[in-house]
Design an enzyme around this catalytic site. Structure first.
Site, short mmCIF file in Angstrom:
data_model
loop_
_atom_site.label_atom_id
_atom_site.label_comp_id
_atom_site.label_asym_id
_atom_site.label_seq_id
_atom_site.Cartn_x
_atom_site.Cartn_y
_atom_site.Cartn_z
N GLU A 484 0.84 -1.21 0.00
CA GLU A 484 0.00 0.00 0.00
C GLU A 484 0.87 1.25 0.00
O GLU A 484 0.51 2.26 -0.60
CB GLU A 484 -0.97 0.00 1.18
CG GLU A 484 -1.93 -1.20 1.23
CD GLU A 484 -2.65 -1.46 -0.08
OE1 GLU A 484 -2.84 -0.51 -0.87
OE2 GLU A 484 -3.01 -2.62 -0.34
N HIS A 487 1.69 2.12 -3.57
CA HIS A 487 0.62 2.91 -4.21
C HIS A 487 0.65 4.34 -3.70
O HIS A 487 0.53 5.30 -4.45
CB HIS A 487 -0.76 2.33 -3.87
CG HIS A 487 -1.09 1.07 -4.61
ND1 HIS A 487 -1.06 0.98 -5.97
CD2 HIS A 487 -1.49 -0.15 -4.17
CE1 HIS A 487 -1.42 -0.25 -6.34
NE2 HIS A 487 -1.67 -0.95 -5.26
N GLU A 513 -0.22 -1.55 -10.65
CA GLU A 513 0.35 -2.32 -9.52
C GLU A 513 1.88 -2.35 -9.55
O GLU A 513 2.50 -3.05 -8.75
CB GLU A 513 -0.19 -3.75 -9.50
CG GLU A 513 -1.69 -3.86 -9.22
CD GLU A 513 -2.09 -3.41 -7.82
OE1 GLU A 513 -1.26 -3.49 -6.90
OE2 GLU A 513 -3.24 -2.96 -7.66
N HIS A 615 -14.76 -12.40 -12.44
CA HIS A 615 -13.83 -11.37 -12.89
C HIS A 615 -14.14 -10.93 -14.32
O HIS A 615 -14.15 -9.75 -14.63
CB HIS A 615 -12.39 -11.90 -12.88
CG HIS A 615 -11.73 -11.80 -11.55
ND1 HIS A 615 -11.89 -12.76 -10.59
CD2 HIS A 615 -10.92 -10.87 -11.03
CE1 HIS A 615 -11.18 -12.42 -9.53
NE2 HIS A 615 -10.59 -11.27 -9.77
N PHE A 617 -16.89 -12.01 -16.35
CA PHE A 617 -18.27 -11.93 -16.81
C PHE A 617 -19.13 -10.92 -16.05
O PHE A 617 -20.15 -10.47 -16.53
CB PHE A 617 -18.94 -13.32 -16.80
CG PHE A 617 -18.39 -14.22 -17.87
CD1 PHE A 617 -18.59 -13.93 -19.22
CD2 PHE A 617 -17.62 -15.33 -17.54
CE1 PHE A 617 -18.05 -14.74 -20.22
CE2 PHE A 617 -17.09 -16.15 -18.53
CZ PHE A 617 -17.31 -15.85 -19.87
N GLY A 619 -17.30 -8.72 -13.49
CA GLY A 619 -16.40 -7.74 -12.89
C GLY A 619 -15.81 -6.90 -14.01
O GLY A 619 -16.30 -6.89 -15.12
N GLY A 620 -14.72 -6.22 -13.73
CA GLY A 620 -14.15 -5.33 -14.74
C GLY A 620 -12.99 -5.94 -15.52
O GLY A 620 -12.28 -5.22 -16.20
N TYR A 621 -12.79 -7.25 -15.43
CA TYR A 621 -11.57 -7.84 -15.98
C TYR A 621 -11.73 -8.49 -17.35
O TYR A 621 -10.87 -9.25 -17.77
CB TYR A 621 -11.02 -8.89 -15.01
CG TYR A 621 -10.20 -8.28 -13.89
CD1 TYR A 621 -8.82 -8.15 -14.02
CD2 TYR A 621 -10.80 -7.84 -12.72
CE1 TYR A 621 -8.07 -7.61 -13.00
CE2 TYR A 621 -10.05 -7.28 -11.70
CZ TYR A 621 -8.68 -7.17 -11.84
OH TYR A 621 -7.94 -6.62 -10.84
ZN ZN Z 1 -2.46 -2.95 -5.11
#
Ligand code: ZN
Length: 703
Positions: A484, A487, A513, A615, A617, A619-621
């Site tokens: 974290e 980020h 990431e 993910h 179907f 989600g945003g992946y």
């Molecule tokens: Zn992360």
């Protein structure tokens, strides 16, 4: 940095300084957010009349429009995560649709789109900085991907497709939820629970009580005496397969898991085809060859070929080590006197036993060496060494949402303040969400002629101090804190002058990431890690033996995990490129075909994992699952720049650290991430550092 808030007014209506977190109450939310959205909507309408094709009369105005949301809305979202309550949730649910709708309204503004296009094609374009150009181009592309440039009849169809896709996604995920809820294996015989960790017993007894709470005589299952219920939710399913000694029970639960949501009444099979068909049509309307090309338009990966290339390199390196992983399990199992053939439902169980026998250490052994204060000292010292920055607890009084929250300021080499962050380290199950995250509180931008410094939220969920025992961390918690912080550094060390590209804003999903995973690597660097350990009672550093176990465990079954991720990622790309939902091959055929290259132990013919692959179907992946691996390659390659120079060569580490700061951390979303990476590394990313890190380079793995 001081708090600012109208003296007796609504703290969410402040417009400078730090949000006054200590004073924000749920009753402030609806009036402040409604007021802010309403005013912004009026401003947008009037501004749409005055747009002109130059920076100051397009993006700059829109950025100004966003600013009140930093005070009225962002703190609400933050408190929703760290200090939730029924009152706050009600308030949040009330205003959320307004905020979402306003965001859409801006993104789909036709006058703005036209002005931005004129700006791009007009005389002022060449005078803009690269960061500004990228912001404008991204805005245009985002609007176009939302169908704004389509002729009316196509646009109508496009909107229909979007509507339908969003309904299908909801139905898909509801089916997964309902199918998950509908299944439960109930166990009454205590002998069947032999070897279970106490946390599993506890969760399973709790699940039993929850499932039967409406019964005439509600049960009172206990962790010790049961009954127990195993469901398909990860916190139960995973430890159950790892620890249940009854093979027949493992098989039952495994089979239920891989066929989840594949049968009536919760059958996702027809939805999968429908979703893929509509995505194909959407891509064609937008003028793209495949849906994967649509997804990649906003990512760092340059093309589907580049993604396929990555898959093939990773697969080639993992296939044989993956087979060795399997062979290890087979042999270990036989040594333990079990001569049955190894089946899919045996793998997690034996993998866990082998792990215990090779690297056994428990969190409890490690924790006393990692008091939070010592870890922070070590982390801040590393940041100083790498990036020349100094982190100090604030001396000012800062308003926070909980007494455990700390506020730190960040200074540059000349001791000038450049950023700040809140650290909320401990878990509070009663009102704080689980997990860990970084969020931006305030971004770097110009306000009334001076620079507003970036402020980050670092949120973790560690065990708080108990009595005289200080807060002690597990190794995983230390790694998470570093993640974290990575980020957070990208948010705080930005030098970009434009809000849309400052910090983590505007960074492609498959690149975001990079700094976080980069920071994790330092937890395996002996001097860095040892320097952060000090037994809270004896003052001793971490014993060498424990350090070695932590490092060795890092790569345990790395190839098997890699292959599993490749099965998901490759299937995802295949379904969104060459696959024809109306062709002869089904989506399940595709999955099986790809599993032949990625699963060392063949999948069952009835495997229907795609029916619960949320993910991609719901989600945003979609056509983006590869991003996990892509980012790992970037971060390992970035870290290898330090390794090549010698991690203990202070001068070299300092130089490369400054370069990392000046490129990856400072440039954020102002340049294409490939360009940023090239500036840091002097070349494009390579997969070898990741393979080496995971012990998968063929010349380094035992023959
Ligand atoms: Zn992360």
């Amino acid at each position: 940095m001081a708090n600012a808030s109208p003296p007796d007014g609504n703290p969410l209506l402040a417009n400078h300084g730090l949000p006054d977190f200590g004073r924000i109450e749920p009753q402030h939310v609806v009036p402040a957010v409604t007021h802010t959205v309403e005013r912004a909507r009026q401003q947008l309408e009037s501004l749409e009349q005055h747009l002109a094709p130059d920076w100051d009369r397009t993006i700059a105005l829109i950025e100004e429009l966003d600013r009140p949301f930093d005070y009225a809305w962002k703190p609400v979202g933050h408190l929703f995560g760290v200090k939730n309550s029924p009152e706050l949730r009600t308030a949040y649910d009330t205003v959320l649709p307004q905020v979402v709708e306003f965001g859409l309204r801006v993104r789909q503004s036709e006058p703005l789109y036209r002005a931005l296009k004129q700006l791009r094609d007009g005389p002022e374009w060449d005078r803009l900085e690269p960061a500004q150009q990228r912001i404008v181009s991204d805005r245009i592309q985002e609007a176009e991907l939302a169908g704004i440039a389509l002729p009316p009849e196509k646009r109508e169809r496009f909107n229909q497709i979007e509507q339908e896709l969003s309904q299908l996604a909801t139905r898909y995920s509801n089916n997964v939820l309902d199918a998950t809820k509908a299944y439960g294996l109930e166990i009454t015989d205590p002998a069947a629970t032999e070897g279970w960790p106490s946390s599993l017993r506890q969760l399973a007894a709790q699940a039993y009580n929850t499932a039967h709470k409406e019964d005439a005589n509600p049960p009172a299952a206990t962790p010790e005496r049961g009954p127990w219920r195993i469901t398909l939710e990860a916190p139960l399913y995973v430890p159950f397969l790892e620890h249940c000694r009854r093979r027949d029970l493992r098989e039952q639960v495994y089979r239920a898991f891989i066929t989840r949501a594949s049968r009536e009444p919760f059958d996702n099979t027809p939805l999968i085809s429908q979703i893929l068909r509509l995505r194909r049509e959407k891509a064609a309307l937008l003028g793209y060859r495949t849906f994967a090309d649509v997804s990649l338009a906003r990512k760092m990966a340059p093309s589907v070929d580049a993604v396929q290339d990555m898959f093939q390199q990773l697969r080639a390196a993992s296939w044989e080590p993956g087979q060795r992983d399997l062979q290890d399990l087979v042999e270990f199992k036989q040594q333990q006197g079990d001569h049955e053939p190894l089946q899919l439902w045996d793998v997690p169980f034996w993998a866990e036993r082998l792990r215990e026998s090779r690297y056994a250490y428990t969190d409890e052994q490690v924790r006393p060496y990692f008091p939070l204060e010592r870890v922070l000292e070590g982390l801040f010292a590393l940041l100083h060494r790498l990036f020349g920055i100094t982190v100090r607890p604030t001396v000012a009084k800062v308003s926070v949402w909980h007494p455990d929250v700390r506020f730190y300021e960040v200074f540059d080499e000349e001791d000038r303040p450049i950023a700040a962050f809140y650290l909320d380290p401990y878990s509070r199950p009663e009102n704080k969400r689980g997990g860990a995250w970084m969020d931006d509180c305030l971004g770097r931008r110009q306000v009334d002629g001076h620079w507003q410094l970036p402020v980050a939220h670092l949120v973790c969920n560690q065990t708080p101090p108990v009595g005289d025992t200080p807060a002690l961390m597990t190794f995983h918690e230390v790694e998470t804190l570093f993640h974290e912080m990575g980020h957070g550094l990208q948010h705080m060390l930005t030098r970009v002058d434009y809000a849309d590209a400052a910090g983590i804003n505007g960074i492609e999903w498959d690149a975001v990431e990079l700094p976080s995973q980069f920071m994790e690597n330092w937890c395996y660097h002996r001097p860095t890690l040892m320097g952060m350990t000090r037994h809270y009672q004896t003052g001793e550093p971490l014993p060498e033996e424990l350090f070695q176990k932590i490092c060795a465990a890092r790569n345990y079954r790395a190839a098997s995990q890699m292959l599993r991720q490749l099965l998901f990622g490759m299937t995802d790309i295949e379904l969104h490129t060459t696959f024809d939902p109306d062709g002869a091959e089904t989506a399940f055929d595709v999955q099986r075909r790809i599993s032949q290259q990625t699963a060392v132990l063949p999948l069952l013919p009835e495997d229907r994992f795609l029916c619960s692959f949320q993910h991609i179907f719901s989600g945003g992946y979609a056509a983006g699952y590869y991003s996990y691996k892509w980012a790992e390659i970037l971060s390992a390659d970035a870290f290898s720049a330090f390794e090549e120079a010698g991690l203990d060569n202070d001068q070299a580490v300092m130089e490369i650290g400054r370069r990392f700061r000046d490129t990856v951390l400072a440039l954020g979303g102002s340049r294409h991430p490939m360009e940023v990476f090239r500036q840091f590394r002097g070349r494009e990313p390579r997969v070898e550092p990741l393979l080496r890190q995971q012990g998968l380079l063929s010349d380094e793995t035992p023959a």
